[in-house]
Design a protein around this motif. Structure first.
Motif, PDB file in Angstrom:
ATOM      1  N   GLY A 159       7.301  15.557 -12.893  1.00 17.88           N
ATOM      2  CA  GLY A 159       8.316  14.617 -12.844  1.00 17.88           C
ATOM      3  C   GLY A 159       8.754  14.222 -11.444  1.00 17.88           C
ATOM      4  N   LEU A 160       8.093  14.952 -10.507  1.00 19.12           N
ATOM      5  CA  LEU A 160       8.345  14.745  -9.043  1.00 19.12           C
ATOM      6  C   LEU A 160       7.652  13.193  -8.605  1.00 19.12           C
ATOM      7  N   ARG A 161       8.386  12.665  -7.904  1.00 12.66           N
ATOM      8  CA  ARG A 161       7.934  11.359  -7.216  1.00 12.66           C
ATOM      9  C   ARG A 161       8.280  11.384  -5.700  1.00 12.66           C
ATOM     10  N   ALA A 162       7.261  11.042  -4.751  1.00 13.34           N
ATOM     11  CA  ALA A 162       7.595  11.077  -3.481  1.00 13.34           C
ATOM     12  C   ALA A 162       7.312   9.959  -2.944  1.00 13.34           C
ATOM     13  N   ASP A 163       8.237   9.455  -1.903  1.00 13.49           N
ATOM     14  CA  ASP A 163       8.049   7.984  -1.381  1.00 13.49           C
ATOM     15  C   ASP A 163       8.032   8.332   0.220  1.00 13.49           C
TER      16      ASP A 163
ATOM     17  N   LEU B  57       0.684  -1.297  -0.133  1.00 15.65           N
ATOM     18  CA  LEU B  57      -0.156  -0.203  -0.023  1.00 15.65           C
ATOM     19  C   LEU B  57       0.790   1.192  -0.128  1.00 15.65           C
ATOM     20  N   HIS B  58       2.098   1.172   0.504  1.00 15.42           N
ATOM     21  CA  HIS B  58       2.532   2.601   0.584  1.00 15.42           C
ATOM     22  C   HIS B  58       3.169   3.192  -0.757  1.00 15.42           C
ATOM     23  N   PRO B  59       3.309   2.471  -1.900  1.00 18.38           N
ATOM     24  CA  PRO B  59       3.648   3.320  -3.170  1.00 18.38           C
ATOM     25  C   PRO B  59       2.313   3.715  -3.431  1.00 18.38           C
TER      26      PRO B  59
ATOM     27  N   GLU C 118       2.028   7.783  -3.921  1.00 19.14           N
ATOM     28  CA  GLU C 118       1.457   8.372  -5.417  1.00 19.14           C
ATOM     29  C   GLU C 118       0.216   9.356  -5.145  1.00 19.14           C
ATOM     30  N   ALA C 119      -0.676   8.730  -4.618  1.00 17.41           N
ATOM     31  CA  ALA C 119      -1.824   9.695  -4.390  1.00 17.41           C
ATOM     32  C   ALA C 119      -1.445  11.086  -3.548  1.00 17.41           C
ATOM     33  N   ILE C 120      -0.672  11.002  -2.744  1.00 10.80           N
ATOM     34  CA  ILE C 120      -0.324  12.035  -2.096  1.00 10.80           C
ATOM     35  C   ILE C 120       0.499  12.998  -2.896  1.00 10.80           C
TER      36      ILE C 120
END
Length: 197
Positions: free
Chosen positions: A182-186, A160-162, A166-168
């Protein structure tokens, strides 16, 4: 050995994201779930089609213990049994109300999420360094549907984390694709998380 002290299976531990989804569902109840052990056992027996054997296996106690709680001869369960009764009762309580809330979240309203976690980033260009943040943001129905479907399919916390990240990212960091292309947050080290249908 007294039936009240039967060996009981511990309630399985979920992760913080899964716990938050369960709490969000339970917030939509229109009536309170049964509180006394007797009322909980009677309710669960109706859901188990009257089978004391099936309910006893589910709770990790003997059939005789289930019968004694149903009759009101036992009234104060041990902590493990009390936790199992609450968990099982609330997981079966008002299924239509929960289903309607999930359907609304998946098709029209989405969900709100409030999370305190470590957010790290990958992006072309520069970005803030990763750090602990508290974020409150809406999640689109598309992502809500994916999260709820994964939960129903038995997804783990790590599964569920990814999708939650992605939703956030979509709603909070890129504002629905209007900035930070292009931003991706984990996110990791989740300290607290709440969802609201």
């Amino acid at each position: 050995m007294d039936d009240q002290h039967d060996s009981q299976q511990p309630t399985p531990r979920r992760g913080k994201v899964l716990d938050a989804l369960v709490r969000a569902e339970r917030k939509v109840f229109t009536r309170p779930a049964p509180k006394s052990a007797k009322a909980q056992v009677k309710f669960l027996l109706t859901r188990a089609k009257g089978s004391t054997k099936a309910l006893a296996e589910r709770l990790g106690v003997s059939r005789r213990t289930v019968e004694r709680y149903r009759a009101g001869k036992l009234t104060t369960p041990q902590k493990r049994l009390q936790a199992a009764l609450v968990e099982e009762t609330e997981s079966e309580w008002q299924p239509q109300v929960r289903a309607q809330a999930r359907e609304r979240a998946s098709t029209s309203s989405g969900m709100m999420v409030e999370v305190t976690a470590y957010f790290g980033f990958t992006c072309t260009g520069s970005s803030d360094d990763g750090r602990i943040r508290t974020i409150t943001t809406p999640i689109s129905p598309t992502y809500a549907k994916q999260i709820l479907e994964l939960q129903e399919a038995g997804a783990t916390e790590e599964d569920l984390h990814p999708i939650v990240a992605e939703a956030i990212t979509e709603s909070y960091f890129t504002e629905w694709g209007t900035r930070a292309d292009g931003l991706r947050a984990d996110f990791t080290h989740v300290q607290a998380i709440e969802f609201l249908f």
